[in-house]
Structure formats: structure tokens, C-alpha cells
Design a protein around this motif. Structure first.
Motif, PDB file in Angstrom:
ATOM      1  N   VAL A  31       7.397   2.457   0.553  1.00 48.48           N
ATOM      2  CA  VAL A  31       7.361   1.493  -0.688  1.00 48.48           C
ATOM      3  C   VAL A  31       6.159   2.079  -1.811  1.00 48.48           C
ATOM      4  O   VAL A  31       5.071   2.435  -1.469  1.00 48.48           O
ATOM      5  N   ARG A  32       6.804   2.267  -3.124  1.00 45.73           N
ATOM      6  CA  ARG A  32       6.058   2.725  -4.042  1.00 45.73           C
ATOM      7  C   ARG A  32       5.820   1.796  -5.144  1.00 45.73           C
ATOM      8  O   ARG A  32       6.872   0.802  -5.563  1.00 45.73           O
ATOM      9  N   ARG A  33       4.980   1.916  -6.044  1.00 49.53           N
ATOM     10  CA  ARG A  33       4.859   1.268  -7.403  1.00 49.53           C
ATOM     11  C   ARG A  33       4.582   2.321  -8.438  1.00 49.53           C
ATOM     12  O   ARG A  33       3.748   3.094  -8.473  1.00 49.53           O
ATOM     13  N   HIS A  34       5.447   2.347  -9.381  1.00 52.41           N
ATOM     14  CA  HIS A  34       5.009   3.253 -10.512  1.00 52.41           C
ATOM     15  C   HIS A  34       5.334   2.554 -12.006  1.00 52.41           C
ATOM     16  O   HIS A  34       6.349   1.811 -11.855  1.00 52.41           O
ATOM     17  N   LEU A  35       4.796   2.726 -13.011  1.00 50.13           N
ATOM     18  CA  LEU A  35       5.053   2.071 -14.147  1.00 50.13           C
ATOM     19  C   LEU A  35       4.787   3.181 -15.367  1.00 50.13           C
ATOM     20  O   LEU A  35       3.639   3.670 -15.632  1.00 50.13           O
ATOM     21  N   ALA A  36       5.700   3.440 -16.214  1.00 49.04           N
ATOM     22  CA  ALA A  36       5.440   4.344 -17.484  1.00 49.04           C
ATOM     23  C   ALA A  36       4.773   3.475 -18.601  1.00 49.04           C
ATOM     24  O   ALA A  36       4.847   2.332 -18.523  1.00 49.04           O
ATOM     25  N   PRO A  37       3.654   4.264 -19.142  1.00 48.07           N
ATOM     26  CA  PRO A  37       2.683   3.801 -19.957  1.00 48.07           C
ATOM     27  C   PRO A  37       3.353   3.013 -20.977  1.00 48.07           C
ATOM     28  O   PRO A  37       2.814   2.286 -21.797  1.00 48.07           O
TER      29      PRO A  37
ATOM     30  N   ALA B 296      13.656   4.311 -14.238  1.00 48.13           N
ATOM     31  CA  ALA B 296      13.185   5.171 -14.945  1.00 48.13           C
ATOM     32  C   ALA B 296      11.804   4.794 -15.712  1.00 48.13           C
ATOM     33  O   ALA B 296      11.168   5.614 -15.963  1.00 48.13           O
ATOM     34  N   ALA B 297      11.907   3.511 -15.779  1.00 43.10           N
ATOM     35  CA  ALA B 297      10.618   2.966 -16.536  1.00 43.10           C
ATOM     36  C   ALA B 297       9.489   2.266 -15.406  1.00 43.10           C
ATOM     37  O   ALA B 297       8.482   2.064 -15.669  1.00 43.10           O
ATOM     38  N   HIS B 298      10.118   1.934 -14.441  1.00 40.87           N
ATOM     39  CA  HIS B 298       9.251   1.229 -13.485  1.00 40.87           C
ATOM     40  C   HIS B 298       9.907   1.249 -11.880  1.00 40.87           C
ATOM     41  O   HIS B 298      11.193   1.261 -11.868  1.00 40.87           O
ATOM     42  N   GLU B 299       9.073   1.416 -10.785  1.00 38.86           N
ATOM     43  CA  GLU B 299       9.579   1.169  -9.679  1.00 38.86           C
ATOM     44  C   GLU B 299       8.755   0.203  -8.990  1.00 38.86           C
ATOM     45  O   GLU B 299       7.339   0.247  -9.004  1.00 38.86           O
ATOM     46  N   VAL B 300       9.481  -0.767  -8.338  1.00 41.10           N
ATOM     47  CA  VAL B 300       8.548  -1.795  -7.645  1.00 41.10           C
ATOM     48  C   VAL B 300       9.046  -1.816  -6.061  1.00 41.10           C
ATOM     49  O   VAL B 300      10.209  -1.278  -5.915  1.00 41.10           O
ATOM     50  N   SER B 301       8.603  -2.534  -5.271  1.00 41.38           N
ATOM     51  CA  SER B 301       8.687  -2.507  -3.919  1.00 41.38           C
ATOM     52  C   SER B 301      10.209  -2.881  -3.745  1.00 41.38           C
ATOM     53  O   SER B 301      10.559  -4.137  -4.375  1.00 41.38           O
TER      54      SER B 301
ATOM     55  N   GLN C   7       4.274  -9.553  -7.650  1.00 41.98           N
ATOM     56  CA  GLN C   7       5.062 -10.586  -6.592  1.00 41.98           C
ATOM     57  C   GLN C   7       5.497  -9.765  -5.388  1.00 41.98           C
ATOM     58  O   GLN C   7       5.569 -10.221  -4.140  1.00 41.98           O
ATOM     59  N   ALA C   8       6.267  -8.353  -5.758  1.00 40.42           N
ATOM     60  CA  ALA C   8       6.396  -7.595  -4.572  1.00 40.42           C
ATOM     61  C   ALA C   8       5.159  -7.362  -3.525  1.00 40.42           C
ATOM     62  O   ALA C   8       5.434  -7.611  -2.215  1.00 40.42           O
ATOM     63  N   GLU C   9       3.995  -7.251  -3.977  1.00 41.56           N
ATOM     64  CA  GLU C   9       3.031  -7.064  -3.297  1.00 41.56           C
ATOM     65  C   GLU C   9       2.483  -8.457  -2.295  1.00 41.56           C
ATOM     66  O   GLU C   9       2.309  -8.165  -1.229  1.00 41.56           O
ATOM     67  N   ALA C  10       2.879  -9.511  -3.002  1.00 44.70           N
ATOM     68  CA  ALA C  10       2.586 -10.954  -2.356  1.00 44.70           C
ATOM     69  C   ALA C  10       3.660 -10.712  -1.287  1.00 44.70           C
ATOM     70  O   ALA C  10       3.303 -11.219  -0.027  1.00 44.70           O
ATOM     71  N   ASN C  11       5.007 -10.395  -1.540  1.00 45.93           N
ATOM     72  CA  ASN C  11       6.017 -10.503  -0.423  1.00 45.93           C
ATOM     73  C   ASN C  11       5.462  -9.730   0.769  1.00 45.93           C
ATOM     74  O   ASN C  11       5.815  -9.852   2.076  1.00 45.93           O
TER      75      ASN C  11
ATOM     76  N   THR D 225       1.662   4.980  -3.291  1.00 39.79           N
ATOM     77  CA  THR D 225       2.586   4.742  -2.332  1.00 39.79           C
ATOM     78  C   THR D 225       1.645   3.684  -1.519  1.00 39.79           C
ATOM     79  O   THR D 225       0.743   4.074  -1.103  1.00 39.79           O
ATOM     80  N   TYR D 226       2.533   2.727  -1.048  1.00 40.12           N
ATOM     81  CA  TYR D 226       1.786   1.516  -0.233  1.00 40.12           C
ATOM     82  C   TYR D 226       1.858   2.144   1.408  1.00 40.12           C
ATOM     83  O   TYR D 226       2.821   3.251   1.679  1.00 40.12           O
ATOM     84  N   PRO D 227       1.096   1.749   2.196  1.00 38.05           N
ATOM     85  CA  PRO D 227       1.100   2.280   3.649  1.00 38.05           C
ATOM     86  C   PRO D 227       1.929   1.551   4.517  1.00 38.05           C
ATOM     87  O   PRO D 227       2.497   2.170   5.325  1.00 38.05           O
ATOM     88  N   GLN D 228       2.657   0.459   3.896  1.00 34.01           N
ATOM     89  CA  GLN D 228       3.764  -0.355   4.593  1.00 34.01           C
ATOM     90  C   GLN D 228       4.989   0.554   4.547  1.00 34.01           C
ATOM     91  O   GLN D 228       5.299   1.193   3.551  1.00 34.01           O
ATOM     92  N   THR D 229       5.816   0.823   5.710  1.00 36.09           N
ATOM     93  CA  THR D 229       6.919   1.614   5.686  1.00 36.09           C
ATOM     94  C   THR D 229       8.135   0.608   6.546  1.00 36.09           C
ATOM     95  O   THR D 229       7.645  -0.536   7.505  1.00 36.09           O
ATOM     96  N   TYR D 230       9.312   1.189   6.269  1.00 38.04           N
ATOM     97  CA  TYR D 230      10.260  -0.129   6.745  1.00 38.04           C
ATOM     98  C   TYR D 230      11.458   0.727   7.178  1.00 38.04           C
ATOM     99  O   TYR D 230      11.613   1.959   6.703  1.00 38.04           O
TER     100      TYR D 230
END
Length: 381
Positions: free
Chosen positions: A264-270, A283-288, A337-341, A181-186
Motif C-alpha cells: 500500500v502506497r501513498r503519493h501526491l504530486a505537488p 499520475a497525480a495521486h496514489e492512495v491505498s 480516509q484510506a488510512e482510517a480504513n 509505502t505503508y507497512p501493511q500488505t495484502y
């Protein structure tokens, strides 16, 4: 005897509906199981990118139907306390859909469900929950429970988990979902359109954090503001106050129609496949959600997976075996890319902020802005 089908798609959100539509049109005996009895009225996702719209065009022009229902955002405007830093045009990102389409998820799901119902009535089963899964050598058995509260079994040759970040199917097959989980909140909300921004998306950078806004159908506009901490019980008046402080625009808080605070979270199934079970979408990935990539990334997963399933049902398993290897790199690129945003939207403070402001203005004025527009609209994912 248990009911049987070729493919069971668990989850009838936008990704599951699209996959069900692709499979049904390929003459696959498919079921889409959705625990909700109706489309959710809470529309967090609103952005449809050109690759997804082009894919929908292959379904009897569904992309154009969606385009006609939404607002076509042809450019983004970036502002700061120094004034307008520049604009990002989407004109060269697609021959048929050179824009980002703003269409609330509720309307997107409704159009997909309508198309699925017209193409293959009865495929979508609402009010059905999956309570268990057993993989066997020749098929998968799902324990399901519907509104009748009578447990039943559905037998499928393949199962696709499209049931979101808290996927029951992913957990049932024992796949982890590592991430952070990133520190950024919205906080975001939908208000009547009172700005002079028209069809533009506008990003306002400042010392207290970014404010983004996008036009919506029906004379509304979505506002998203970075906050110093998660405002779990935020009110429309609080968001309106933040927008006024950072942009000098005043929103009619009493007329807000949606409000949501989020982390904002980032997850990725192996991996995306475990024998006869595949993962798509969240279910496979979560991006910002900053950048609006998540839902579109899931559609691209489905577009890639559908022909592999069709081929597997005909006896050739090789394409299906390579499914995850083809899609995980896209999720990794989308996450970066989401991290860059998010980095670009950080508060403009001190020397680092001035450097970032200058770099952004130069980038938007250079030929490289075309590459930025392609990246923003998910080309290559």
C-alpha cells in the motif's frame, strides 16, 4: 506536417477513456494514446462509487449500463470473533445509485471504450507509446511510436497525463511524486462464490488481520486478506488457507481466476498542472486500494478538468489555472480516509483491539453510520 489535435490524453485506462469521452462529446479534437494493444485482463479495481455512476449517467445513461453489468452492493457487514458488529447501509448515499457497484476493471474499461468508439470513432489510438515531450509557447509536441515502429510527432494544444503512477509524462515535465509505502500488505484473489454472503460486502476483523470480500459478476467473489509480510509469490491455496483460518469458510482454490499480492502506497504530486500539461488519476495521486477510491478519484479529476480544458480552448485560461488547487484537497482527504480504513482493519489484539471492536459496533448502530456511509462512498470528494 505533424498530426495536430486540441488535447492529447496519454493513457487509455479507465480515467483516460472517460476524459476522452467527455472531451469528444464537447466537440474537442482529442486523441487518447494507449500503449497496450488491448484491455488488460488483470482487474485489480472493482468498486464504482455513486458519484462516478452519477457522472456516467450524463453520458447517455452509461451509469445504468454499468449498473446492469455489475453487482449492486447495498450494504457492508462487519464481523469479528464476537459476532456481527453491525451493518453499513448505502441506501441514503444517492437518489439513483444507492450502492457500491462491483464491476471488474476489465469490464469497466470495455464499456468506456465502446462508448468512446460509438461517440467518436478513431479517438483511441492503441499500441502507441509516448517517448518524448516538448512544451512550446503555443502547444506541446509529443514524440510517439506505434506498432509500425516509425517515430512520429503529435502536436497538441494541451496534454493530459493519465498514464498511471509511473507516469512518463509526469517525469518528462519534471514533477516529483513524493510519498511513502505503508507497512501493511495484502493478498487478493477471485474465486467462485461459495459463501452465503449474497450481494453483501463482508469485512471480518480478527487477531491476525482483516479479511474483506465482495461479490462479483458471473458468480464470483473477491477476497482480500491482510498479511504479515508481502507474499510476492502467493498461491490461491495460501489465500484460501488464510480465509479458512480467519472466517472458517473454505474457498475452491483450484478454481481461482486471479491472484495478486500488493503493498500500500501513498503519493501526491505537488501540483497537477505545468503550463500546458495536466495530471489526472494515478499520475497525480496514489492512495491505498483499501476502500476502492483510486479509480473513482481519477474519474472525478477528469470530470473537473474537462470543462476547464473546453473553456481554455475558447480563450479563457483562468479556470484551467485553478485545476490543481480544486482537486489536490480531495486526494488528501481520500488518502486520510484510506488510512482510517487500514487502521480499522488492523489485527484485534489486546485492550486496544477490544476498544476498537466496541467503538465500531457503537458507530454502526448510531445515526452517525449515515455519515460513515457517505464518506465510504466518496461523497464530498
Amino acid at each position: 506536417m505533424p498530426e495536430a489535435c486540441d488535447v492529447a490524453v496519454v493513457g487509455g485506462g479507465p480515467v483516460g477513456l472517460y476524459l476522452g469521452l467527455l472531451l469528444a462529446r464537447a466537440d474537442v479534437d482529442v486523441r487518447v494514446l494507449e500503449r497496450r494493444e488491448s484491455v488488460s485482463t488483470h482487474s485489480r479495481a472493482v468498486g464504482l462509487h455513486p458519484p462516478a455512476l452519477e457522472a456516467f449517467d450524463d453520458l447517455d445513461g452509461l451509469g445504468q449500463v454499468m449498473a446492469d453489468a455489475g453487482v449492486r452492493i447495498r450494504r457492508g457487514v462487519v464481523r469479528s470473533p464476537s459476532g456481527t458488529l453491525g451493518t453499513l447501509s448505502f441506501a441514503g448515499t444517492s437518489a439513483t445509485h444507492p450502492y457500491v457497484l462491483a464491476l471488474p476493471q476489465q469490464q469497466t474499461e470495455t464499456l468506456l471504450e465502446r462508448a468512446l468508439g460509438q461517440s467518436a470513432p478513431g479517438v483511441l489510438r492503441r499500441g502507441v507509446s509516448v517517448t518524448g515531450l516538448q512544451q512550446l509557447s503555443s502547444h506541446v509536441e509529443l514524440s510517439v511510436q506505434g506498432v509500425s515502429a516509425v517515430p512520429a510527432t503529435l502536436r497538441a494544444q494541451y496534454v493530459v497525463a493519465a498514464d498511471g503512477r509511473r507516469s512518463v509524462i509526469r517525469e518528462a515535465i519534471g514533477l516529483p511524486f513524493p510519498g511513502r509505502t505503508y507497512p501493511q500488505t495484502y493478498v487478493m484473489g477471485d474465486f467462485p462464490e461459495t459463501s452465503a454472503y449474497g450481494p453483501d460486502a463482508v469485512i471480518t476483523l480478527g487477531p491476525d488481520g482483516v479479511v474483506e470480500s465482495f461479490p462479483l459478476p458471473g458468480g464470483k467473489r473477491r477476497w482480500v486478506a491482510q498479511t504479515p509480510a508481502l507474499l510476492a509469490h502467493a498461491t490461491p491455496h495460501q489465500l484460501a488457507q488464510v480465509v479458512a483460518q480467519r472466517t472458517s469458510l473454505h474457498l475452491p482454490a483450484a478454481d481461482a481466476t486471479m491472484l495478486s499480492a500488493f503493498e500500500v502506497r501513498r503519493h501526491l504530486a505537488p501540483r497537477y498542472r505545468a503550463d500546458r500539461v495536466m495530471l489526472v488519476g494515478d499520475a497525480a495521486h496514489e492512495v491505498s486500494p483499501i476502500g476502492g477510491q483510486g479509480m473513482n478519484l481519477g474519474w472525478l479529476d477528469a470530470q473537473d478538468l474537462a470543462p476547464r480544458l473546453v473553456t481554455a480552448l475558447r480563450g479563457d485560461l483562468v479556470p484551467l489555472i485553478g485545476y490543481g488547487e480544486s482537486r489536490r484537497p480531495s486526494a488528501l482527504r481520500a488518502a486520510r480516509q484510506a488510512e482510517a480504513n487500514m487502521w480499522l482493519g488492523r489485527p484485534l489484539r489486546g485492550a486496544e483491539g477490544r476498544v476498537r471492536e466496541y467503538a465500531m459496533s457503537r458507530l454502526l448502530a448510531s445515526p452517525a453510520s449515515a455519515l460513515l456511509a457517505r464518506a465510504f462512498t466518496m461523497r464530498g470528494l
